[in-house]
Enzyme design. Structure first.
Site, PDB file in Angstrom:
ATOM      1  CB  VAL A  45      -0.997  -0.004   1.178  1.00 37.56           C
ATOM      2  CG1 VAL A  45      -1.796   1.296   1.222  1.00 37.56           C
ATOM      3  CG2 VAL A  45      -1.941  -1.194   1.062  1.00 37.56           C
ATOM      4  CB  CYS A  46       3.955   2.164   1.871  1.00 35.28           C
ATOM      5  SG  CYS A  46       3.298   1.941   3.539  1.00 35.28           S
ATOM      6  CG  ASP A  47       5.304   0.046  -4.420  1.00 33.76           C
ATOM      7  OD1 ASP A  47       6.488  -0.259  -4.610  1.00 33.76           O
ATOM      8  OD2 ASP A  47       4.492   0.248  -5.366  1.00 33.76           O
TER       9      ASP A  47
END
Length: 166
Positions: A59-61
């Protein structure tokens, strides 16, 4: 304080929660070359600050890539992605991901950003997911503490807030 969960479990956030209309607190984080970066460094511009636990997670990516894509359409907006990843890891990740328009900065040293914005997850020593938009006068015009750390922020609302602040 914002109520935040990580994988459905409540976590304790340390620091000072901020709200729309308040002055954005200053902070000092590290650029990928270990030079200090503060809010003052981008004074006079609109800032969109995307906060992620670690760029090495899905999700951060995706969040960092999304704001990198939006950066081309947000002329005049400084976009920072803050995490507690080491600056070297952020630099490696940016190179591998082709992220060049968003500046990744590390809060690993003393959690200056996380404490100033109420995002330090006590149990994990990571930052909770959030997005902030700060206008040219250092006022917070958009604040989103994502309720579940593993979910995406409201990209459209953040982008619209940044556009409106120009």
């Amino acid at each position: 304080m914002a109520q935040v969960t990580f994988k459905g479990n409540s976590v304790t956030l340390l620091g000072n929660e901020v709200k729309v209309g308040e002055k954005a607190p200053n902070f000092t984080v590290l650029a990928n070359d270990l030079t200090p970066v503060s809010l003052e460094d981008s004074k006079g511009t609109v800032r969109l600050i995307s906060v992620v636990p670690s760029v090495d997670t899905p999700v951060c990516d995706q969040q960092t890539r999304r704001f990198n894509e939006e950066a081309a359409r947000l002329q005049g907006v400084t976009i920072l992605t803050v995490s507690v990843d080491l600056p070297f890891a952020q630099k490696r990740w940016c190179g591998a991901a082709g992220v060049e328009k968003v500046q990744t900065v590390s809060d690993h040293r003393d959690l200056s950003f996380g404490q100033a914005y109420g995002l330090v997850i006590e149990e994990l020593r990571l930052l909770a997911r959030a997005v902030f938009v700060i206008d040219k006068n250092d006022n917070l015009v958009y604040v989103e503490y994502v309720p579940e750390v593993t979910e995406h922020p409201n990209y459209e609302a953040a982008i619209e807030a940044a556009k409106a602040a120009l």
